[in-house]
Motif scaffolding. Structure first.
Motif, PDB file in Angstrom:
ATOM      1  N   ALA A  61     -24.414 -49.961  57.895  1.00  0.00           N
ATOM      2  CA  ALA A  61     -24.280 -51.343  57.419  1.00  0.00           C
ATOM      3  C   ALA A  61     -23.324 -51.405  56.230  1.00  0.00           C
ATOM      4  O   ALA A  61     -22.440 -52.275  56.160  1.00  0.00           O
ATOM      5  N   ALA A  62     -23.467 -50.451  55.285  1.00  0.00           N
ATOM      6  CA  ALA A  62     -22.576 -50.412  54.116  1.00  0.00           C
ATOM      7  C   ALA A  62     -21.137 -50.161  54.563  1.00  0.00           C
ATOM      8  O   ALA A  62     -20.190 -50.780  54.051  1.00  0.00           O
ATOM      9  N   GLU A  63     -21.010 -49.261  55.523  1.00  0.00           N
ATOM     10  CA  GLU A  63     -19.688 -48.941  56.052  1.00  0.00           C
ATOM     11  C   GLU A  63     -19.052 -50.168  56.689  1.00  0.00           C
ATOM     12  O   GLU A  63     -17.874 -50.468  56.485  1.00  0.00           O
ATOM     13  N   PHE A  64     -19.861 -50.905  57.452  1.00  0.00           N
ATOM     14  CA  PHE A  64     -19.335 -52.087  58.119  1.00  0.00           C
ATOM     15  C   PHE A  64     -18.944 -53.175  57.125  1.00  0.00           C
ATOM     16  O   PHE A  64     -17.923 -53.847  57.305  1.00  0.00           O
ATOM     17  N   LEU A  65     -19.726 -53.317  56.052  1.00  0.00           N
ATOM     18  CA  LEU A  65     -19.375 -54.302  55.011  1.00  0.00           C
ATOM     19  C   LEU A  65     -18.000 -53.970  54.445  1.00  0.00           C
ATOM     20  O   LEU A  65     -17.171 -54.848  54.201  1.00  0.00           O
ATOM     21  N   LYS A  66     -17.770 -52.690  54.243  1.00  0.00           N
ATOM     22  CA  LYS A  66     -16.513 -52.225  53.663  1.00  0.00           C
ATOM     23  C   LYS A  66     -15.345 -52.460  54.621  1.00  0.00           C
ATOM     24  O   LYS A  66     -14.332 -53.061  54.260  1.00  0.00           O
ATOM     25  N   ILE A  67     -15.510 -52.015  55.853  1.00  0.00           N
ATOM     26  CA  ILE A  67     -14.433 -52.146  56.848  1.00  0.00           C
ATOM     27  C   ILE A  67     -14.082 -53.604  57.106  1.00  0.00           C
ATOM     28  O   ILE A  67     -12.908 -53.969  57.224  1.00  0.00           O
ATOM     29  N   SER A  68     -15.111 -54.448  57.172  1.00  0.00           N
ATOM     30  CA  SER A  68     -14.880 -55.859  57.503  1.00  0.00           C
ATOM     31  C   SER A  68     -14.312 -56.642  56.322  1.00  0.00           C
ATOM     32  O   SER A  68     -13.817 -57.753  56.484  1.00  0.00           O
ATOM     33  N   GLY A  69     -14.431 -56.058  55.124  1.00  0.00           N
ATOM     34  CA  GLY A  69     -13.976 -56.786  53.929  1.00  0.00           C
ATOM     35  C   GLY A  69     -15.063 -57.671  53.330  1.00  0.00           C
ATOM     36  O   GLY A  69     -14.840 -58.365  52.333  1.00  0.00           O
ATOM     37  N   PHE A  70     -16.257 -57.622  53.937  1.00  0.00           N
ATOM     38  CA  PHE A  70     -17.355 -58.427  53.396  1.00  0.00           C
ATOM     39  C   PHE A  70     -17.832 -57.908  52.039  1.00  0.00           C
ATOM     40  O   PHE A  70     -18.384 -58.657  51.245  1.00  0.00           O
ATOM     41  N   ASP A  71     -17.615 -56.605  51.770  1.00  0.00           N
ATOM     42  CA  ASP A  71     -18.090 -56.088  50.474  1.00  0.00           C
ATOM     43  C   ASP A  71     -17.391 -56.794  49.313  1.00  0.00           C
ATOM     44  O   ASP A  71     -18.033 -57.298  48.394  1.00  0.00           O
ATOM     45  N   GLY A 104     -23.713 -48.593  47.908  1.00  0.00           N
ATOM     46  CA  GLY A 104     -24.058 -49.984  48.165  1.00  0.00           C
ATOM     47  C   GLY A 104     -23.112 -50.903  47.424  1.00  0.00           C
ATOM     48  O   GLY A 104     -22.040 -50.488  46.954  1.00  0.00           O
ATOM     49  N   LEU A 105     -23.498 -52.171  47.296  1.00  0.00           N
ATOM     50  CA  LEU A 105     -22.638 -53.163  46.639  1.00  0.00           C
ATOM     51  C   LEU A 105     -22.710 -53.056  45.117  1.00  0.00           C
ATOM     52  O   LEU A 105     -21.880 -53.640  44.418  1.00  0.00           O
TER      53      LEU A 105
END
Lengths: 255, 210
Positions: free
Chosen positions: B55-65, B100-101
């Motif tokens: 989930a953390a990885e996906f936040l990063k890749i998607s730019g949501f982080d 994490g964030l």
């Protein structure tokens, strides 16, 4: 404190709640959404829909029902009965169920537990086990509504299901189901001590004390169907009794 | 300001349940799957079911982080649920160590219970002890101390920012069951599955946010 969950189970046939014994003499008992709402108001900690629809055509209605229920009832909803594939699981979860319960399909192909658990998370995969005593301290797993003996040891199957990714075990005693003379305490103890995940006791509840006995045996949750349907006991009465026995339950201060 | 709530869809969610609960609380809510769209919403919810690392990885890749961090900097309110809440912390230790964030200083670890009769996951309704600070009072307004909420998780959060914790829950020891500080709120429990009390928490969030 974590409370023991008190769970009413609704038998659903073609989109309606039904009452009856062993799939015979089914009588209409209302709209599942309304019944679920009523149980929620009475303090149910979770609701289980068991879809007993025999025909394939009737099966789409369960997803629609889950959708309607989850728009109005904001406690966990588990759906079981007739779920065969990972795609079935996805449809039911997408419709708004929090967990699905796998029974015959998991026995037939245990890999479905692993696949579903990896894809959706162990927390939403319940494995339902219908167990029947076949010898002293020995129970075997039955499938297809208790009609077929798989000759698989129930305790071993519970352990295997958990190792494959089941997040919870719904344990029904075929011997006790419908008798109202108490849960199979010995079976419950054996399974509960053998697995790390929560075990839901099912089959045989008839009095408030039966619920307490299941808790002492290690059940994390106690389930009943007809007892609640016929109003022989209310969820409030069960919770009040459990609280009087120092068993932690949600909302007991208000009942 | 927009009166709509964004429910962030990053592929790890109980999105539908959250939307339905928000609708039931009479809030307008939509799923958002593009980070750049987030700033158009008056409040946001980061839901989540699944594993911390992916989930953390996906936040990063998607730019949501970055989008979520900027959203918080803009002063708008954010609520994290379950895994979404866990992602607020500095680090998570679910199958390895993951960042994490870092909105809240703390770590997310697996339950290591000495009492072997306690089951994992921690599943069901557990009571929480609410904190005595202004944000905790806002979050739990109208809810008595010691009420139960619905939990289902195998990893728990602990924070060094004790003043940001709005409740603790005991499962073989106290863990952080919710946070509320300025515009960052979140809970390990599922408010969308915690009956009337859960809906009350969501309503308190909506009122505070919009």
């Amino acid at each position: 404190m974590l409370g023991v969950r008190v769970i009413p189970c609704l038998d659903v046939n073609k989109g309606r709640v039904v009452k009856g014994t062993n799939f015979i003499n089914l009588q209409d008992a209302g709209d599942p959404v309304e019944v679920a709402k009523r149980y929620n108001a009475e303090g149910a900690d979770e609701v289980v829909f068991l879809d007993i629809t025999a025909s394939h055509e009737g099966r789409d209605t369960i997803a629609d029902l889950v959708k309607k229920t989850s728009e109005q009832v904001f406690i966990p909803l588990t759906v079981g009965g007739g779920i065969r594939t990972v795609e079935d699981i996805r449809n039911i979860l997408n419709a708004g169920a929090d967990k699905v319960s796998l029974n015959s399909a998991a026995v037939k192909d245990p890999e479905i537990i692993r696949q579903a658990s990896q894809r959706f998370g162990a927390q939403c995969i319940v494995v339902a086990i219908d167990a029947k005593k076949t010898a002293q301290s020995k129970w075997t797993v039955f499938v297809h509504g208790g009609r077929i003996d798989t000759q698989t040891d129930a305790v071993e199957w519970a352990k295997k299901a958990v190792s494959l990714g089941a997040g919870e075990i719904l344990l029904t005693s075929m011997d006790k189901d419908g008798t109202k003379d108490g849960y199979d305490i010995e079976l419950l103890k054996e399974v509960s001590k053998s697995v790390s995940v929560p075990v839901i006791a099912s089959g045989g509840a008839g009095t408030v004390d039966h619920f307490a006995q299941a808790c002492y045996a290690g059940a994390s949750a106690v389930l009943a169907a007809s007892l609640f349907h016929y109003g022989q006991l209310t969820i409030k009465e069960v919770k009040k009794y459990l609280r009087s026995k120092q068993i932690s339950v949600r909302g007991a201060g208000n009942v | 300001m927009s009166k709509k709530i964004a429910v962030i869809d990053y592929g790890f969610g109980n999105i539908e349940s959250v939307l339905k609960a928000l609708n039931f609380c009479k809030a307008q809510a939509e799923t958002v799957n593009k980070p750049e769209a987030l700033s158009g919403y008056g409040a946001a919810i980061l839901p989540g079911v699944g594993s911390f690392g992916p989930a953390a990885e996906f936040l990063k890749i998607s730019g949501f982080d970055e989008a979520v961090k900027n959203y918080v900097k803009s002063g708008k309110m954010l609520y994290g649920i379950c895994l979404g809440f866990q992602l607020f912390f500095t680090k998570g230790f679910e199958n390895g160590e993951h960042e994490g964030l870092d909105l809240i200083k703390g770590e997310v670890k697996k339950f290591d219970l000495k009492d072997k009769s306690l089951k994992i996951p921690h599943m069901g309704w557990n009571t929480v002890k609410t904190a005595e600070n202004i944000y905790a009072r806002k979050m739990f307004k109208g809810i008595e101390d010691g009420e139960s909420f619905y939990f289902v998780h195998s990893y728990y959060a602990l924070t060094q920012d004790v003043s940001k914790s709005s409740s603790v829950c005991d499962y073989g020891g106290d863990f952080c069951s919710s946070i509320a500080f300025e515009n960052v709120w979140g809970s390990q429990f599922h408010p969308e599955k915690s009956g009337d009390k859960g809906l009350a928490v969501l309503t308190n969030f909506i009122k505070e946010a919009l």
